[in-house]
Design a protein around this motif. Structure first.
Motif, PDB file in Angstrom:
ATOM      1  N   CYS A  61       0.985  -1.184   0.003  1.00  0.00           N
ATOM      2  CA  CYS A  61       0.132  -0.040  -0.158  1.00  0.00           C
ATOM      3  C   CYS A  61       0.940   1.180  -0.088  1.00  0.00           C
ATOM      4  CB  CYS A  61      -0.917   0.001   1.146  1.00  0.00           C
ATOM      5  SG  CYS A  61      -2.206  -1.332   1.215  1.00  0.00           S
ATOM      6  N   SER A  62       0.330   2.202  -0.211  1.00  0.00           N
ATOM      7  CA  SER A  62       1.005   3.650  -0.183  1.00  0.00           C
ATOM      8  C   SER A  62       1.254   4.102   1.068  1.00  0.00           C
ATOM      9  CB  SER A  62       0.127   4.767  -0.999  1.00  0.00           C
ATOM     10  OG  SER A  62      -1.206   4.905  -0.269  1.00  0.00           O
ATOM     11  N   GLN A  63       1.816   5.251   1.508  1.00  0.00           N
ATOM     12  CA  GLN A  63       2.640   5.651   2.748  1.00  0.00           C
ATOM     13  C   GLN A  63       1.318   5.906   3.501  1.00  0.00           C
ATOM     14  OE1 GLN A  63       4.550   9.227   2.232  1.00  0.00           O
ATOM     15  NE2 GLN A  63       5.075   9.617   4.534  1.00  0.00           N
ATOM     16  N   TYR A  64       0.212   6.373   2.999  1.00  0.00           N
ATOM     17  CA  TYR A  64      -0.861   6.918   4.069  1.00  0.00           C
ATOM     18  C   TYR A  64      -2.067   5.762   3.782  1.00  0.00           C
ATOM     19  CZ  TYR A  64       1.795  11.098   3.725  1.00  0.00           C
ATOM     20  OH  TYR A  64       2.880  12.133   4.140  1.00  0.00           O
ATOM     21  N   ALA A  65      -1.580   4.534   3.403  1.00  0.00           N
ATOM     22  CA  ALA A  65      -2.773   3.653   3.485  1.00  0.00           C
ATOM     23  C   ALA A  65      -2.540   2.404   4.311  1.00  0.00           C
ATOM     24  CB  ALA A  65      -3.197   3.418   1.971  1.00  0.00           C
ATOM     25  N   THR A  66      -3.461   1.674   4.614  1.00  0.00           N
ATOM     26  CA  THR A  66      -3.239   0.233   5.332  1.00  0.00           C
ATOM     27  C   THR A  66      -4.029  -0.889   4.675  1.00  0.00           C
ATOM     28  OG1 THR A  66      -3.023   1.506   7.552  1.00  0.00           O
ATOM     29  CG2 THR A  66      -3.367  -0.723   7.602  1.00  0.00           C
TER      30      THR A  66
ATOM     31  N   GLN B 126      -7.298  -5.202   0.362  1.00  0.00           N
ATOM     32  CA  GLN B 126      -7.264  -3.865  -0.345  1.00  0.00           C
ATOM     33  C   GLN B 126      -6.767  -2.774   0.605  1.00  0.00           C
ATOM     34  OE1 GLN B 126      -8.992  -3.432  -3.221  1.00  0.00           O
ATOM     35  NE2 GLN B 126      -9.643  -5.512  -3.399  1.00  0.00           N
ATOM     36  N   CYS B 127      -6.157  -2.129  -0.272  1.00  0.00           N
ATOM     37  CA  CYS B 127      -5.584  -0.832   0.421  1.00  0.00           C
ATOM     38  C   CYS B 127      -6.842   0.293   0.687  1.00  0.00           C
ATOM     39  CB  CYS B 127      -4.509  -0.356  -0.387  1.00  0.00           C
ATOM     40  SG  CYS B 127      -2.935  -1.319  -0.756  1.00  0.00           S
ATOM     41  N   VAL B 128      -6.761   0.618   1.895  1.00  0.00           N
ATOM     42  CA  VAL B 128      -7.612   1.404   2.480  1.00  0.00           C
ATOM     43  C   VAL B 128      -6.929   2.777   2.951  1.00  0.00           C
ATOM     44  CG1 VAL B 128      -9.697   2.069   3.868  1.00  0.00           C
ATOM     45  CG2 VAL B 128      -9.578  -0.067   2.764  1.00  0.00           C
ATOM     46  N   CYS B 129      -7.431   4.005   2.616  1.00  0.00           N
ATOM     47  CA  CYS B 129      -6.697   5.338   3.173  1.00  0.00           C
ATOM     48  C   CYS B 129      -6.816   5.220   4.588  1.00  0.00           C
ATOM     49  CB  CYS B 129      -7.224   6.381   2.506  1.00  0.00           C
ATOM     50  SG  CYS B 129      -6.846   6.523   0.622  1.00  0.00           S
ATOM     51  N   ASN B 130      -5.806   5.610   5.381  1.00  0.00           N
ATOM     52  CA  ASN B 130      -6.070   5.879   6.711  1.00  0.00           C
ATOM     53  C   ASN B 130      -6.879   7.194   7.226  1.00  0.00           C
ATOM     54  OD1 ASN B 130      -3.977   4.037   6.944  1.00  0.00           O
ATOM     55  ND2 ASN B 130      -2.412   5.372   7.209  1.00  0.00           N
ATOM     56  N   ASP B 131      -7.189   7.219   8.322  1.00  0.00           N
ATOM     57  CA  ASP B 131      -8.110   8.170   8.915  1.00  0.00           C
ATOM     58  C   ASP B 131      -7.453   9.641   8.642  1.00  0.00           C
ATOM     59  OD1 ASP B 131      -9.959   6.300   9.460  1.00  0.00           O
ATOM     60  OD2 ASP B 131      -9.636   6.258  11.569  1.00  0.00           O
ATOM     61  N   GLY B 132      -8.316  10.554   8.021  1.00  0.00           N
ATOM     62  CA  GLY B 132      -7.946  11.989   7.831  1.00  0.00           C
ATOM     63  C   GLY B 132      -7.226  11.895   6.304  1.00  0.00           C
ATOM     64  N   TYR B 133      -7.212  10.830   5.612  1.00  0.00           N
ATOM     65  CA  TYR B 133      -6.523  11.149   4.239  1.00  0.00           C
ATOM     66  C   TYR B 133      -7.444  10.543   3.168  1.00  0.00           C
ATOM     67  CZ  TYR B 133      -1.894  11.278   6.794  1.00  0.00           C
ATOM     68  OH  TYR B 133      -1.258  11.854   7.602  1.00  0.00           O
ATOM     69  N   VAL B 134      -7.507  11.300   1.939  1.00  0.00           N
ATOM     70  CA  VAL B 134      -8.196  11.002   0.978  1.00  0.00           C
ATOM     71  C   VAL B 134      -7.555  10.291  -0.285  1.00  0.00           C
ATOM     72  CG1 VAL B 134      -9.936  12.847   1.545  1.00  0.00           C
ATOM     73  CG2 VAL B 134      -7.763  13.073  -0.133  1.00  0.00           C
ATOM     74  N   GLY B 135      -8.156   9.576  -1.199  1.00  0.00           N
ATOM     75  CA  GLY B 135      -7.612   8.857  -2.146  1.00  0.00           C
ATOM     76  C   GLY B 135      -8.429   7.442  -2.345  1.00  0.00           C
ATOM     77  N   ARG B 136      -7.595   6.598  -2.996  1.00  0.00           N
ATOM     78  CA  ARG B 136      -8.198   5.294  -3.524  1.00  0.00           C
ATOM     79  C   ARG B 136      -7.562   4.309  -2.880  1.00  0.00           C
ATOM     80  NH1 ARG B 136     -11.753   4.979  -7.706  1.00  0.00           N
ATOM     81  NH2 ARG B 136     -10.951   2.819  -8.531  1.00  0.00           N
ATOM     82  N   GLY B 137      -6.631   4.260  -1.991  1.00  0.00           N
ATOM     83  CA  GLY B 137      -5.786   3.422  -1.372  1.00  0.00           C
ATOM     84  C   GLY B 137      -4.407   3.185  -1.865  1.00  0.00           C
ATOM     85  N   GLN B 138      -4.158   3.372  -3.160  1.00  0.00           N
ATOM     86  CA  GLN B 138      -2.841   3.599  -3.630  1.00  0.00           C
ATOM     87  C   GLN B 138      -2.294   4.786  -4.100  1.00  0.00           C
ATOM     88  OE1 GLN B 138      -0.723   1.260  -3.886  1.00  0.00           O
ATOM     89  NE2 GLN B 138      -1.564  -0.507  -3.399  1.00  0.00           N
ATOM     90  N   ASP B 139      -3.083   6.081  -3.818  1.00  0.00           N
ATOM     91  CA  ASP B 139      -2.783   7.358  -3.992  1.00  0.00           C
ATOM     92  C   ASP B 139      -3.358   8.250  -2.740  1.00  0.00           C
ATOM     93  OD1 ASP B 139      -5.508   7.000  -4.563  1.00  0.00           O
ATOM     94  OD2 ASP B 139      -5.575   8.279  -6.389  1.00  0.00           O
ATOM     95  N   CYS B 140      -3.221   7.643  -1.482  1.00  0.00           N
ATOM     96  CA  CYS B 140      -3.792   8.320  -0.611  1.00  0.00           C
ATOM     97  C   CYS B 140      -2.725   9.764  -0.374  1.00  0.00           C
ATOM     98  CB  CYS B 140      -3.871   7.641   0.846  1.00  0.00           C
ATOM     99  SG  CYS B 140      -4.800   6.209   0.674  1.00  0.00           S
ATOM    100  N   TYR B 141      -3.429  10.970   0.357  1.00  0.00           N
ATOM    101  CA  TYR B 141      -2.647  11.950   0.354  1.00  0.00           C
ATOM    102  C   TYR B 141      -3.482  13.097   1.514  1.00  0.00           C
ATOM    103  CZ  TYR B 141      -5.704  13.627  -3.203  1.00  0.00           C
ATOM    104  OH  TYR B 141      -6.986  14.058  -4.227  1.00  0.00           O
ATOM    105  N   PRO B 142      -3.032  13.671   2.267  1.00  0.00           N
ATOM    106  CA  PRO B 142      -3.571  14.738   3.020  1.00  0.00           C
ATOM    107  C   PRO B 142      -4.452  15.783   2.299  1.00  0.00           C
ATOM    108  CG  PRO B 142      -1.280  14.574   3.714  1.00  0.00           C
ATOM    109  CD  PRO B 142      -1.404  13.951   2.316  1.00  0.00           C
TER     110      PRO B 142
END
Length: 272
Positions: A124-129, A138-154
């Motif tokens: 997963c990306s840096q801000y996903a779990t 599946q990669c899911v964005c961490n709380d407070g971040y937006v995106g589709r799991g592989q492109d999460c960003y603040p």
């Protein structure tokens, strides 16, 4: 040559991915990781472009407010129009590239992810779990971040922005904030770097989460101080600020004003 019997009559992309040898699946995962990194780079580049535009727009608005003749006002206004047009075109380009890479990333995730059985097989990306779902890991964005799991960003609005640009040595206290109108904000504070003088900064918040802020304007008379300043605004962009001139047993002062009442184009953040 006839295809192996295991292929059957399936011709869809998903069926092909399910029967692809493990080596091919790893290639899809690798391509997906590259796409995700590009999406992260695209998001950071877009944010940097928005910040540069906000700084340039604030500088032009300041220049327009200080223009002392019609020819200077016209030149600065034209520069502002050109800057905004170029910025809109840049954002459109980012949107188109983002849509393409997002679609490609989703496709690669569907293809490569069909072979993953546990989160150990997913990067997963840096801000996903990674999370186990009915469709597999599946990669899911961490709380407070937006995106589709592989492109999460603040979200851009959650990122810190310097209030007093170009003033790295500034120190302030007694900060108060008021949101008024549809997209305006006013901030008052005591400037410790200038013997406690009261100052106000007004700005306009954009959809991207950024804000165009005016240069600080002094509220108090030269040599005077402002303790615990409070600001309030209304829907017609009128403001009132009150403060004490001493920390204890001080007199109360008040100052009112309105934004954009001068009628000068581009000077909508200038108080009168």
């Amino acid at each position: 040559r006839r295809p192996p019997a295991a292929w059957g009559s399936h011709t869809g992309l998903t069926s092909f991915a399910q029967l692809t040898p493990p080596g091919e699946a790893q290639r899809f995962v690798y391509l997906h990781q590259i796409t995700s990194r590009f999406q992260e780079f695209l998001a950071s580049s877009r944010q940097a472009a928005e910040e540069r535009h906000s700084e340039a727009e604030a500088q032009l608005e300041e220049a327009l407010a200080q223009a002392d003749d019609s020819s200077a006002e016209s030149a600065v206004s034209n520069a502002m129009d050109d800057t905004r047009s170029a910025f809109d075109q840049t954002m459109d380009t980012y949107d188109h590239i983002g849509n393409i890479t997002e679609s490609l990333g989703s496709l690669l995730q569907d293809i490569g992810g069909s072979h993953a059985t546990t989160c150990a097989d997913v990067t997963c990306s840096q801000y996903a779990t990674c999370t186990a779902t009915v469709h597999g890991p599946q990669c899911v964005c961490n709380d407070g971040y937006v995106g589709r799991g592989q492109d999460c960003y603040p979200p851009p609005g959650f990122l810190p922005h310097r209030l007093l640009e170009g003033m790295p040595d500034s120190q302030i206290a007694d900060v108060d904030v008021s949101v008024f109108g549809t997209d305006h904000v006013a901030i008052v504070y005591r400037d410790l770097h200038d013997n406690g003088a009261g100052r106000i900064v007004v700005g306009r918040v954009h959809l991207a989460g950024m804000a165009s802020m005016s240069p600080p304007e002094e509220l108090t008379a030269p040599g005077e101080q402002a303790y615990s300043p409070v600001v309030a605004g209304n829907d017609v962009k009128s403001l009132v600020v009150v403060w004490r001139d001493r920390d204890r047993r001080g007199a109360c002062w008040m100052r009112g004003g309105r934004l954009g009442s001068a009628g000068i184009r581009g000077a909508d953040l200038a108080m009168t």
